[in-house]
Design an enzyme around this catalytic site. Sequence first.
Site, PDB file in Angstrom:
ATOM      1  N   GLY A 173       3.116  -1.136   4.248  1.00  0.00           N
ATOM      2  CA  GLY A 173       3.135   0.301   3.965  1.00  0.00           C
ATOM      3  C   GLY A 173       4.542   0.770   3.627  1.00  0.00           C
ATOM      4  CB  SER A 198       5.779  -1.994  11.893  1.00  0.00           C
ATOM      5  OG  SER A 198       5.398  -0.667  12.215  1.00  0.00           O
ATOM      6  CG  HIS A 217      -5.614   1.698   5.306  1.00  0.00           C
ATOM      7  ND1 HIS A 217      -5.118   2.656   6.161  1.00  0.00           N
ATOM      8  CD2 HIS A 217      -4.621   0.790   5.128  1.00  0.00           C
ATOM      9  CE1 HIS A 217      -3.867   2.339   6.473  1.00  0.00           C
ATOM     10  NE2 HIS A 217      -3.547   1.214   5.860  1.00  0.00           N
ATOM     11  N   GLY A 274       2.959   2.161  10.806  1.00  0.00           N
ATOM     12  CA  GLY A 274       3.893   3.278  10.660  1.00  0.00           C
ATOM     13  C   GLY A 274       4.658   3.620  11.927  1.00  0.00           C
ATOM     14  CD  GLU A 306      -2.743   5.245   6.923  1.00  0.00           C
ATOM     15  OE1 GLU A 306      -2.744   5.279   5.681  1.00  0.00           O
ATOM     16  OE2 GLU A 306      -1.859   4.641   7.582  1.00  0.00           O
ATOM     17  CD  GLU A 363      -3.117  -2.564   7.337  1.00  0.00           C
ATOM     18  OE1 GLU A 363      -2.025  -2.756   6.784  1.00  0.00           O
ATOM     19  OE2 GLU A 363      -3.798  -1.551   7.129  1.00  0.00           O
ATOM     20  CG  ASN A 371      -1.706   1.226   1.413  1.00  0.00           C
ATOM     21  OD1 ASN A 371      -1.781   2.058   0.514  1.00  0.00           O
ATOM     22  ND2 ASN A 371      -2.316   1.368   2.588  1.00  0.00           N
ATOM     23  CD1 TRP A 372       3.396   1.001  -2.844  1.00  0.00           C
ATOM     24  CD2 TRP A 372       3.307   2.071  -4.804  1.00  0.00           C
ATOM     25  NE1 TRP A 372       4.032   0.210  -3.772  1.00  0.00           N
ATOM     26  CE2 TRP A 372       3.986   0.850  -4.993  1.00  0.00           C
ATOM     27  CE3 TRP A 372       3.124   2.913  -5.909  1.00  0.00           C
ATOM     28  CZ2 TRP A 372       4.486   0.444  -6.235  1.00  0.00           C
ATOM     29  CZ3 TRP A 372       3.624   2.516  -7.144  1.00  0.00           C
ATOM     30  CH2 TRP A 372       4.304   1.289  -7.306  1.00  0.00           C
ATOM     31  CE  LYS A 373      -0.019   3.079   4.846  1.00  0.00           C
ATOM     32  NZ  LYS A 373       0.150   3.111   6.290  1.00  0.00           N
TER      33      LYS A 373
HETATM   34  P1  13P Z   1       3.351   0.290   7.643  1.00  0.00           P
HETATM   35  O1  13P Z   1       3.845  -0.970   7.008  1.00  0.00           O
HETATM   36  O2  13P Z   1       4.056   1.518   7.163  1.00  0.00           O
HETATM   37  O3  13P Z   1       3.294   0.174   9.135  1.00  0.00           O
HETATM   38  O4  13P Z   1       1.828   0.486   7.145  1.00  0.00           O
HETATM   39  C1  13P Z   1       0.956  -0.581   7.215  1.00  0.00           C
HETATM   40  C2  13P Z   1      -0.268  -0.246   6.456  1.00  0.00           C
HETATM   41  O5  13P Z   1      -1.023   0.618   6.860  1.00  0.00           O
HETATM   42  C3  13P Z   1      -0.517  -0.958   5.205  1.00  0.00           C
HETATM   43  O6  13P Z   1      -1.794  -0.719   4.732  1.00  0.00           O
END
Ligand code: 13P
Length: 255
Positions: A234, A213, A95, A173, A97, A167, A9-11
């Site tokens: 992420g 993470s 997600h 993150g 977020e 998640e 997931n490149w966000k």
């Molecule tokens: P990280 O791997 O940066 O913790 O993010 C996880 C995530 O939200 C994937 O959708």
Amino acid sequence: MRKPFVAGNWKMNLNRAEAVALATAVAAIARENAGVEVGIIPPFVYIDAVVGAVNKAPLGVGAQDVYFEKSGAFTGEISTAMLADLHVKYVLVGHSERRHVLGENDALLNKKLHCVLNAGLTAILCVGETLEQRKAEKTFDVCRTQLVEGLKGVDAAKASQLVVAYEPVWAIGTGLNATKEQAQEVHAFIRKELAGILSQAAAEGMRIQYGGSVKASNAAELMSQPDVDGALVGGAALKAEEFAGIVAAAGKSKA
Ligand code: 13P
């Protein structure tokens, strides 16, 4: 036997050139790891370019969100038809977020999920508790509600179009991943819930990804667990080498 599924997931990261370069590198990774389903989930505006870069590699492209209406006066929104037109395969639904930063609730996410399934795309339904909820021992309650409400009205026959990502919000993150025991405990719980909501067969066939993470150095340990069927990655998905390590670990752990 569930095929492990690792998605990046490149966000809201990268520019167009970087997105194309990373997609090209991940396409090579996917070619080298036939035992793993590999996906990348770029920002909407780079999907078209990324699909072009993937070319014929066994690499699925996803979208980070979608709107539930078919078309019309919904300024700023994107429909499933538009995504399907670009050869998108997966759509993230709920997600953390989107839930916690953008304020999306279970009722809205359920509409989005149905829309994704009806369009013939695969929905990756994300669930997980905050740190406060974990400390209050509400992890199972939170995940159960997100599953029950998110999957309301879904027919078990659609299970092949469904993936769940666990998640934990406190692990996203932060560099602080769930231990393999913590992940397995919640994944097993999620599978049990899926059996009740959908069917036993659906639950056994569905992939449950862990996210939060994940990196090359902890991927093997997390994916050694029987109910951890892959990862939603992420930060580490933005570096081809790191992502390659995660994909390879998924392949080895489930071989
Ligand atoms: P990280 O791997 O940066 O913790 O993010 C996880 C995530 O939200 C994937 O959708």
